[in-house]
Scaffold this active site. Sequence first.
Site, PDB file in Angstrom:
ATOM      1  N   SER A 163       9.281   1.910  14.623  1.00 28.02           N
ATOM      2  CA  SER A 163       9.654   3.014  15.492  1.00 28.02           C
ATOM      3  C   SER A 163      10.982   3.527  14.946  1.00 28.02           C
ATOM      4  O   SER A 163      11.121   3.777  13.739  1.00 28.02           O
ATOM      5  CB  SER A 163       9.745   2.508  16.941  1.00 28.02           C
ATOM      6  OG  SER A 163      10.267   3.477  17.794  1.00 28.02           O
TER       7      SER A 163
ATOM      8  N   THR B 246      17.886   5.200   2.799  1.00 29.74           N
ATOM      9  CA  THR B 246      16.608   5.357   2.072  1.00 29.74           C
ATOM     10  C   THR B 246      16.481   6.841   1.721  1.00 29.74           C
ATOM     11  O   THR B 246      17.437   7.600   1.854  1.00 29.74           O
ATOM     12  CB  THR B 246      15.420   4.960   2.977  1.00 29.74           C
ATOM     13  OG1 THR B 246      15.333   5.927   4.043  1.00 29.74           O
ATOM     14  CG2 THR B 246      15.582   3.575   3.566  1.00 29.74           C
TER      15      THR B 246
ATOM     16  N   LYS C 298       7.609   8.662  17.695  1.00 21.57           N
ATOM     17  CA  LYS C 298       8.123   7.290  17.811  1.00 21.57           C
ATOM     18  C   LYS C 298       8.047   6.787  19.251  1.00 21.57           C
ATOM     19  O   LYS C 298       7.808   5.599  19.482  1.00 21.57           O
ATOM     20  CB  LYS C 298       9.549   7.216  17.247  1.00 21.57           C
ATOM     21  CG  LYS C 298       9.638   7.517  15.740  1.00 21.57           C
ATOM     22  CD  LYS C 298       8.786   6.567  14.900  1.00 21.57           C
ATOM     23  CE  LYS C 298       9.045   6.712  13.401  1.00 21.57           C
ATOM     24  NZ  LYS C 298       8.226   5.812  12.595  1.00 21.57           N
TER      25      LYS C 298
ATOM     26  N   TYR D 296       9.685  14.403  15.850  1.00 20.88           N
ATOM     27  CA  TYR D 296       9.823  13.054  15.275  1.00 20.88           C
ATOM     28  C   TYR D 296       9.955  12.021  16.395  1.00 20.88           C
ATOM     29  O   TYR D 296       9.239  11.003  16.404  1.00 20.88           O
ATOM     30  CB  TYR D 296      11.040  13.003  14.343  1.00 20.88           C
ATOM     31  CG  TYR D 296      11.308  11.624  13.781  1.00 20.88           C
ATOM     32  CD1 TYR D 296      10.452  11.056  12.838  1.00 20.88           C
ATOM     33  CD2 TYR D 296      12.407  10.877  14.210  1.00 20.88           C
ATOM     34  CE1 TYR D 296      10.690   9.785  12.326  1.00 20.88           C
ATOM     35  CE2 TYR D 296      12.656   9.609  13.703  1.00 20.88           C
ATOM     36  CZ  TYR D 296      11.794   9.070  12.759  1.00 20.88           C
ATOM     37  OH  TYR D 296      12.031   7.808  12.260  1.00 20.88           O
TER      38      TYR D 296
ATOM     39  N   THR E 126       0.829  -1.201   0.000  1.00 17.57           N
ATOM     40  CA  THR E 126       0.000   0.000   0.000  1.00 17.57           C
ATOM     41  C   THR E 126       0.863   1.250   0.000  1.00 17.57           C
ATOM     42  O   THR E 126       1.989   1.246   0.486  1.00 17.57           O
ATOM     43  CB  THR E 126      -0.963   0.030   1.212  1.00 17.57           C
ATOM     44  OG1 THR E 126      -0.230   0.363   2.390  1.00 17.57           O
ATOM     45  CG2 THR E 126      -1.683  -1.289   1.398  1.00 17.57           C
TER      46      THR E 126
ATOM     47  N   ASN F  36       4.762   0.833   8.418  1.00 21.96           N
ATOM     48  CA  ASN F  36       6.053   1.415   8.035  1.00 21.96           C
ATOM     49  C   ASN F  36       5.957   2.880   7.627  1.00 21.96           C
ATOM     50  O   ASN F  36       6.905   3.641   7.809  1.00 21.96           O
ATOM     51  CB  ASN F  36       6.619   0.580   6.879  1.00 21.96           C
ATOM     52  CG  ASN F  36       7.727   1.296   6.146  1.00 21.96           C
ATOM     53  OD1 ASN F  36       8.861   1.353   6.608  1.00 21.96           O
ATOM     54  ND2 ASN F  36       7.403   1.876   4.985  1.00 21.96           N
TER      55      ASN F  36
ATOM     56  N   ASP G 165      -3.361   6.271   1.972  1.00 21.37           N
ATOM     57  CA  ASP G 165      -2.698   7.293   2.786  1.00 21.37           C
ATOM     58  C   ASP G 165      -3.099   6.950   4.214  1.00 21.37           C
ATOM     59  O   ASP G 165      -4.295   6.936   4.541  1.00 21.37           O
ATOM     60  CB  ASP G 165      -3.215   8.693   2.378  1.00 21.37           C
ATOM     61  CG  ASP G 165      -2.543   9.802   3.168  1.00 21.37           C
ATOM     62  OD1 ASP G 165      -2.289   9.610   4.374  1.00 21.37           O
ATOM     63  OD2 ASP G 165      -2.282  10.865   2.578  1.00 21.37           O
TER      64      ASP G 165
HETATM   65  N1  LIG Z   1      15.745   5.403   7.128  1.00 26.79           N
HETATM   66  C1  LIG Z   1      16.009   5.578   8.405  1.00 26.79           C
HETATM   67  O1  LIG Z   1      17.141   5.946   8.773  1.00 26.79           O
HETATM   68  C2  LIG Z   1      14.976   5.269   9.446  1.00 26.79           C
HETATM   69  C3  LIG Z   1      15.418   5.115  10.769  1.00 26.79           C
HETATM   70  C4  LIG Z   1      14.489   4.831  11.752  1.00 26.79           C
HETATM   71  C5  LIG Z   1      13.164   4.683  11.435  1.00 26.79           C
HETATM   72  N2  LIG Z   1      12.752   4.851  10.147  1.00 26.79           N
HETATM   73  C6  LIG Z   1      11.319   4.706   9.867  1.00 26.79           C
HETATM   74  O2  LIG Z   1      11.134   3.785   8.812  1.00 26.79           O
HETATM   75  C7  LIG Z   1       9.931   4.093   8.104  1.00 26.79           C
HETATM   76  C8  LIG Z   1      10.204   4.145   6.609  1.00 26.79           C
HETATM   77  O3  LIG Z   1      11.093   5.202   6.339  1.00 26.79           O
HETATM   78  P1  LIG Z   1      12.141   5.138   5.129  1.00 26.79           P
HETATM   79  O4  LIG Z   1      13.478   5.242   5.724  1.00 26.79           O
HETATM   80  O5  LIG Z   1      11.833   4.002   4.244  1.00 26.79           O
HETATM   81  O6  LIG Z   1      11.819   6.537   4.435  1.00 26.79           O
HETATM   82  P2  LIG Z   1      11.407   6.890   2.910  1.00 26.79           P
HETATM   83  O7  LIG Z   1      12.354   6.259   1.965  1.00 26.79           O
HETATM   84  O8  LIG Z   1      11.278   8.366   2.928  1.00 26.79           O
HETATM   85  O9  LIG Z   1       9.983   6.212   2.727  1.00 26.79           O
HETATM   86  C9  LIG Z   1       8.894   6.639   3.483  1.00 26.79           C
HETATM   87  C10 LIG Z   1       7.646   5.956   2.978  1.00 26.79           C
HETATM   88  O10 LIG Z   1       6.535   6.353   3.807  1.00 26.79           O
HETATM   89  C11 LIG Z   1       5.487   6.756   2.949  1.00 26.79           C
HETATM   90  N3  LIG Z   1       4.557   7.697   3.564  1.00 26.79           N
HETATM   91  C12 LIG Z   1       4.807   8.898   4.148  1.00 26.79           C
HETATM   92  N4  LIG Z   1       3.672   9.467   4.554  1.00 26.79           N
HETATM   93  C13 LIG Z   1       2.664   8.600   4.239  1.00 26.79           C
HETATM   94  C14 LIG Z   1       1.256   8.596   4.390  1.00 26.79           C
HETATM   95  N5  LIG Z   1       0.611   9.637   4.966  1.00 26.79           N
HETATM   96  N6  LIG Z   1       0.548   7.528   3.959  1.00 26.79           N
HETATM   97  C15 LIG Z   1       1.164   6.491   3.381  1.00 26.79           C
HETATM   98  N7  LIG Z   1       2.491   6.437   3.163  1.00 26.79           N
HETATM   99  C16 LIG Z   1       3.217   7.481   3.586  1.00 26.79           C
HETATM  100  C17 LIG Z   1       6.183   7.364   1.751  1.00 26.79           C
HETATM  101  O11 LIG Z   1       5.271   7.437   0.676  1.00 26.79           O
HETATM  102  P3  LIG Z   1       5.531   8.391  -0.610  1.00 26.79           P
HETATM  103  O12 LIG Z   1       6.452   7.612  -1.493  1.00 26.79           O
HETATM  104  O13 LIG Z   1       4.153   8.598  -1.150  1.00 26.79           O
HETATM  105  O14 LIG Z   1       6.159   9.664  -0.077  1.00 26.79           O
HETATM  106  C18 LIG Z   1       7.301   6.363   1.549  1.00 26.79           C
HETATM  107  O15 LIG Z   1       6.839   5.231   0.842  1.00 26.79           O
HETATM  108  C19 LIG Z   1       9.413   5.411   8.692  1.00 26.79           C
HETATM  109  O16 LIG Z   1       8.409   5.137   9.640  1.00 26.79           O
HETATM  110  C20 LIG Z   1      10.646   5.978   9.388  1.00 26.79           C
HETATM  111  O17 LIG Z   1      10.306   6.841  10.457  1.00 26.79           O
HETATM  112  C21 LIG Z   1      13.622   5.149   9.142  1.00 26.79           C
END
Ligand SMILES: NC(=O)c1ccc[n+]([C@@H]2O[C@H](COP(=O)([O-])OP(=O)(O)OC[C@H]3O[C@@H](n4cnc5c(N)ncnc54)[C@H](OP(=O)(O)O)[C@@H]3O)[C@@H](O)[C@H]2O)c1
Length: 278
Positions: free
Chosen positions: A134, A183, A152, A148, A32, A83, A56
């Site tokens: 988280s 990412t 979390k 942020y 999704t 996620n 969303d």
């Molecule tokens: N990367 C890190 O270092 C890291 C570390 C700790 C935790 N996290 C957590 O891991 C998760 C994924 O992050 P990521 O690193 O993969 O970041 P990312 O590459 O920016 O991907 C974020 C994803 O979340 C989606 N999203 C944002 N708002 C949304 C909404 N309202 N409804 C549905 N989808 C939505 C985005 O969709 P769009 O493509 O439409 O924008 C994208 O697919 C997040 O919860 C983040 O807080 C990440």
Amino acid sequence: MSKTWFITGAARGIGAAIARAALEAGDRVVATGRNAARIEEVFQAHAGKVLALELDVTDGARAVEAAEAAAARFGRIDVLVNNAGYGQLGAFEEIAAEDADRQFDTNFFGTLNVTRAVLPVMRRQRAGRIFNLSSMGGMLGFQGASIYCATKFAVEGFSESLALEVGQFGIRVTIVEPGFFRTDFLDGSSVRYGTGSIADYAASAAEWQATYEAHNHKQAGDPAKLGAALVTLAASEEPPLRYAAGTDAVEAITGKLDAVRSEIERWRALSVSTDGAR
Ligand SMILES: NC(=O)c1ccc[n+]([C@@H]2O[C@H](COP(=O)([O-])OP(=O)(O)OC[C@H]3O[C@@H](n4cnc5c(N)ncnc54)[C@H](OP(=O)(O)O)[C@@H]3O)[C@@H](O)[C@H]2O)c1
């Protein structure tokens, strides 16, 4: 036995990597995202095993429709991965109230919306796994990340309590605490910074932002390996309540736990001095 996964924010980043790992393991995925066409494009090679749905996570009614569509197509939902999320960074005072609300609407209330939609399916099955994304920022605070981290920390408190409520139905909850993963998280297409301009914060806010920008697409964590780790955890009879991903997360979280314990010990006498007479 193969499983059906339901993953939010699956078009890119960690969500896409988890979906790929599940597909490689022979499982089915309800992928999704905010843009269904984009999801279909990303997973077109796996069309028969992927149901691409627009979701969303801030839209609770749509989350219910998506969970129903998933159950109708594949008969069950074995693994939910909450996620979807992004980072609202910047000094607290420089973040507009509506930007803070939006961050909670996505990272925290989005997780509630989708969990609320999927739990009836899992309760019917008397089985299910929930992975809530988280962060190491869900266990310790970081400068320039108060809002942020607050979202979390909220995910952590919700998930830990939910695990106690739904264990009786065979549903297990695991909180996933990644360190920095490579990412789009720190990319301009995802992250948001405060919009205020308070002179007192000018130097420190610029420094935090420069540090985050310097890490963009250079983070050590490998999303594909995190995806594979979740496949392993989903198959585990005794999954952990918390799973820290990456050396940085393990070191930061264990450091935090040590600091909390030693501070409590240092102030123990004053802490217990408040007990009333029995
Ligand atoms: N990367 C890190 O270092 C890291 C570390 C700790 C935790 N996290 C957590 O891991 C998760 C994924 O992050 P990521 O690193 O993969 O970041 P990312 O590459 O920016 O991907 C974020 C994803 O979340 C989606 N999203 C944002 N708002 C949304 C909404 N309202 N409804 C549905 N989808 C939505 C985005 O969709 P769009 O493509 O439409 O924008 C994208 O697919 C997040 O919860 C983040 O807080 C990440």
